[in-house]
Design an enzyme around this catalytic site. Structure first.
Site, short mmCIF file in Angstrom:
data_model
loop_
_atom_site.label_atom_id
_atom_site.label_comp_id
_atom_site.label_asym_id
_atom_site.label_seq_id
_atom_site.Cartn_x
_atom_site.Cartn_y
_atom_site.Cartn_z
N SER A 191 3.82 21.37 16.14
CA SER A 191 5.13 21.55 15.51
C SER A 191 5.45 20.32 14.66
O SER A 191 4.69 19.98 13.75
CB SER A 191 6.20 21.82 16.57
OG SER A 191 7.39 22.29 15.99
N GLU A 311 4.80 33.12 15.89
CA GLU A 311 5.72 32.00 15.73
C GLU A 311 7.14 32.48 15.45
O GLU A 311 8.13 31.86 15.86
CB GLU A 311 5.26 31.10 14.58
CG GLU A 311 3.84 30.60 14.65
CD GLU A 311 3.70 29.28 15.37
OE1 GLU A 311 4.68 28.81 15.96
OE2 GLU A 311 2.57 28.72 15.33
N HIS A 406 5.78 30.13 19.47
CA HIS A 406 5.62 28.73 19.10
C HIS A 406 5.40 27.87 20.35
O HIS A 406 6.13 27.98 21.32
CB HIS A 406 6.88 28.28 18.36
CG HIS A 406 6.79 26.93 17.73
ND1 HIS A 406 5.91 26.64 16.73
CD2 HIS A 406 7.49 25.79 17.96
CE1 HIS A 406 6.08 25.39 16.34
NE2 HIS A 406 7.02 24.84 17.08
#
Length: 504
Positions: A191, A311, A406
């Site tokens: 991330s 995601e 995610h």
């Protein structure tokens, strides 16, 4: 290193002696200072050299996490520039490859003390693991005209990235004492950490500090935009300085000197992810990363990069088809209709096909673009992956199309899956062993492949193949490639003069 025992227990580093603890076959050092505390007059300045100490410093507990909203592990403090080392080496002569972890958290949160990111299990596979802290939120990324004026390079706003670079410089200068090889450093992150990896690959200040890079759900190839969106998060120095002026107004002060006197808890809170993000300042980040890579102007190291299948499940906020269509029109303008066709919404719900627009706009397009540009202009190997390991839900479930959201890959990488959780299967554990082997092989050899693992082909202009990471890891064409090409047309337009003016 202690000469009497010939083992790594007391180590001399820049600043003094540190002592770790033995944990199974690994020696662990927690909370080693790599820079001076960025407090007082050093708030919003580049990291400064660490002060020397006398005696042996016990490095047995994690240092405080950077100051942020919420309550991170190990507490929080502005005095946060510390790192941790997990080493399997028995002496300083082993010259093992090094993996350096950079945490995520939207540049507003994050901690090296998260249990899911312990370096213990990766270290047992023959690498030294380091995790470095960096300032987040406005303490790490505030730009302001006064800050730029006082800076010798006339820039401000990228202090968190400078912390990461200072941590990597520490690794280069000190890791040999822990049995690591400073010439075999690989950075990895997820991330915001994966985005940081991307930015470090493009920063001249990080040149020579690592030979490989792993980015999980990262990449930063979008253009600048005054009103930012996921995947278009970057601002110019001028735009960021204007936001800094607004921050001072919210704080009720008229100068940086006054702002430095406020306690961290008295600084204005920011909405969402804290209003913090790196910027294109012309110094740490010289230009649009897309442009830098097209011109071949970056740190050409081997990369292993990828993203997760769903995601969008973590970031899509649209509840109805009407809301989805309205938001796509607002963000993408004249490209909205073609994108809605490429990422279709349902009649009365927002399915994964629509959520994938958020996935690709924020992560997929950036990673795919990174792979394509580097394979065109670079010489180093590129390895691309797509993580898609998840339970299969019943067809009548409202989320039967749920993929991998995610961050789901992180415990697979660090081998920290909860073995006592009934939802953790033997297949999950096997995949975790495969993925962690790919990552450590890449650190050792610049290539994830070794005997006993499914073959992972390099991504090239002639063969745009990736590794599909699921219960049956296998090479595959890029998923949803036709949709990615539609999104690619939008981003290419955004880099034109017309596209830049439209975004204003």
């Amino acid at each position: 290193m202690s000469c009497s025992k010939k083992t790594i227990d007391i180590v001399k580093v820049k600043g003094g002696l540190v002592q770790g603890t033995k944990e199974s076959s690994i020696t662990v050092f927690k909370g080693i200072s790599f820079a001076a505390p960025p407090v007082g007059d050093l708030r919003w300045k580049a990291p400064q050299p660490v002060a020397e100490w006398e005696g042996v410093k016990k490095t047995t507990v994690f240092a405080a996490s950077p100051y942020q909203g919420g309550n991170p592990p190990a507490g929080k403090s502005e005095d946060c520039l510390y790192l941790n080392v997990w080493t399997p080496a028995k002496s300083s002569k082993e010259k093992l490859p090094v993996l350096v972890w950079i945490y995520g958290g939207g540049f507003s949160f994050g901690s090296t003390a998260e249990p899911v990111c312990t370096g213990e299990h990766l270290a047992k596979k023959g690498v030294v693991v380091v995790s470095i802290a960096y300032r987040v939120g406005k303490l790490g990324f505030l730009a302001h005209p006064e800050l730029s004026a006082e800076n010798p390079n006339k820039v401000s706003g990228n202090y968190g990235l400078l912390d990461q670079i200072a941590g990597l410089q520490w690794v280069k200068n000190n890791i040999a004492a822990f049995g690591g090889d400073p010439k075999k450093v690989t950075i990895f992150g997820e991330s915001a950490g994966g985005i940081s990896v991307s930015m470090l690959c493009a920063s001249p200040l990080a040149k020579g500090l690592f030979r490989g890079a792993i980015s999980e759900s990262g990449g930063s190839f979008g253009p600048t935009r005054p009103t930012t969106y996921p995947g278009e998060n970057m601002k110019t120095l001028q735009q960021a300085e204007a936001s800094g002026n607004e921050f001072l107004q919210k704080a009720g002060v008229s100068s940086i000197a006054e702002l430095r006197k406020l306690k961290a808890e008295d600084l204005p809170s920011e909405p969402g992810m804290g209003g913090a993000w790196p910027i294109i300042d012309g110094y740490v980040i010289p230009d649009d990363q897309y442009k830098l890579y097209k011109e071949g102007n970056y740190n050409d190291v081997a990369v292993l990069i990828g993203y997760n299948s769903d995601e969008g499940a973590s970031f899509s906020r649209e509840r109805t088809p009407e809301e989805y269509i309205a938001n796509v029109r607002q963000r993408f303008g004249k490209f909205a209709d073609t994108l809605i066709k490429a990422y279709p919404v349902g009649e009365n719900r927002v399915p994964r096909t629509a959520r994938n627009l958020m996935r690709d706009a924020a992560f997929g397009w950036h990673t795919w673009t990174w792979a394509r540009l580097q394979s065109q202009t670079g010489k180093s190997n590129v390895f691309l992956y797509y993580f898609d390991q998840h339970p299969n839900l019943q067809k009548d479930s409202p989320r039967n199309d749920l993929g991998s959201p995610h961050g789901q890959e992180i415990p697979y990488v660090f081998m920290t899956l909860d073995k006592d959780n009934p939802r953790t299967t033997e297949t999950d554990l096997k995949l975790s062993d495969i993925i962690s082997s790919y990552w450590t092989n890449f650190a050792k050899y610049g290539d994830p492949n070794r005997q006993g693992l499914p073959r992972w082909p390099a991504f090239t202009g002639e063969s745009e193949q990736l590794m599909y990471l699921n219960a049956d890891p296998h090479a595959s064409p890029v998923p949803d490639e036709k949709s990615l090409h539609v999104l690619d047309a939008y981003f290419k337009w955004r880099f034109t003069q017309e596209g830049r003016l439209w975004a204003k």
